[in-house]
Design a protein around this motif. Structure first.
Motif, PDB file in Angstrom:
ATOM      1  N   PHE A   1       7.413  53.125 -50.997  1.00 49.35           N
ATOM      2  CA  PHE A   1       7.479  52.777 -52.405  1.00 49.35           C
ATOM      3  C   PHE A   1       6.083  52.495 -52.925  1.00 49.35           C
ATOM      4  O   PHE A   1       5.255  51.932 -52.211  1.00 49.35           O
TER       5      PHE A   1
ATOM      6  N   ASP B   1       5.681  50.351 -58.714  1.00 47.96           N
ATOM      7  CA  ASP B   1       7.119  50.512 -58.964  1.00 47.96           C
ATOM      8  C   ASP B   1       7.916  49.318 -58.445  1.00 47.96           C
ATOM      9  O   ASP B   1       8.897  48.897 -59.071  1.00 47.96           O
ATOM     10  N   VAL B   2       7.496  48.781 -57.308  1.00 46.81           N
ATOM     11  CA  VAL B   2       8.176  47.608 -56.740  1.00 46.81           C
ATOM     12  C   VAL B   2       8.052  46.426 -57.695  1.00 46.81           C
ATOM     13  O   VAL B   2       9.035  45.742 -57.983  1.00 46.81           O
TER      14      VAL B   2
ATOM     15  N   PRO C   1      12.121  55.759 -54.511  1.00 54.20           N
ATOM     16  CA  PRO C   1      11.146  55.908 -53.427  1.00 54.20           C
ATOM     17  C   PRO C   1      10.074  56.934 -53.790  1.00 54.20           C
ATOM     18  O   PRO C   1      10.349  57.929 -54.467  1.00 54.20           O
TER      19      PRO C   1
ATOM     20  N   LEU D   1      14.878  51.415 -58.473  1.00 54.93           N
ATOM     21  CA  LEU D   1      13.630  51.672 -57.763  1.00 54.93           C
ATOM     22  C   LEU D   1      13.746  53.041 -57.117  1.00 54.93           C
ATOM     23  O   LEU D   1      14.732  53.321 -56.423  1.00 54.93           O
TER      24      LEU D   1
ATOM     25  N   VAL E   1      17.377  50.618 -54.791  1.00 57.79           N
ATOM     26  CA  VAL E   1      17.365  52.083 -54.654  1.00 57.79           C
ATOM     27  C   VAL E   1      18.756  52.629 -54.949  1.00 57.79           C
ATOM     28  O   VAL E   1      18.902  53.593 -55.707  1.00 57.79           O
TER      29      VAL E   1
ATOM     30  N   THR F   1       9.851  49.646 -46.788  1.00 57.65           N
ATOM     31  CA  THR F   1      10.867  48.761 -47.366  1.00 57.65           C
ATOM     32  C   THR F   1      10.546  47.303 -47.058  1.00 57.65           C
ATOM     33  O   THR F   1      10.622  46.442 -47.933  1.00 57.65           O
TER      34      THR F   1
END
Length: 64
Positions: A45, A49-50, A35, A33, A28, A10
């Motif tokens: 992550f 995707d981030v 995980p 988003l 999240v 994170t």
């Protein structure tokens, strides 16, 4: 693509996206988003995707 499968905690995800770790946790919660897994008790992550979540967050909200 290099880094596509790079997993981040994170804190590292927040640093890459230029946001606070609380923002990653909020994304999240809001299902913006997802995980990729866990490293011990920490969520991990995918870097891709981030970045996608960060781009989506910067788009102007649609009226209507």
């Amino acid at each position: 693509m290099p880094g596509a499968d790079t997993l981040l905690t994170t804190e590292l995800a927040a640093a890459e996206a230029g946001v606070a770790p609380a923002t990653i946790r909020k994304w999240v919660q809001l299902h913006r988003l997802v995980p990729a897994g866990r490293a011990g008790r920490s969520l991990t992550f995918r870097l891709e995707d981030v970045f996608a979540a960060e781009r989506a967050a910067r788009r102007p909200a649609r009226a209507g």
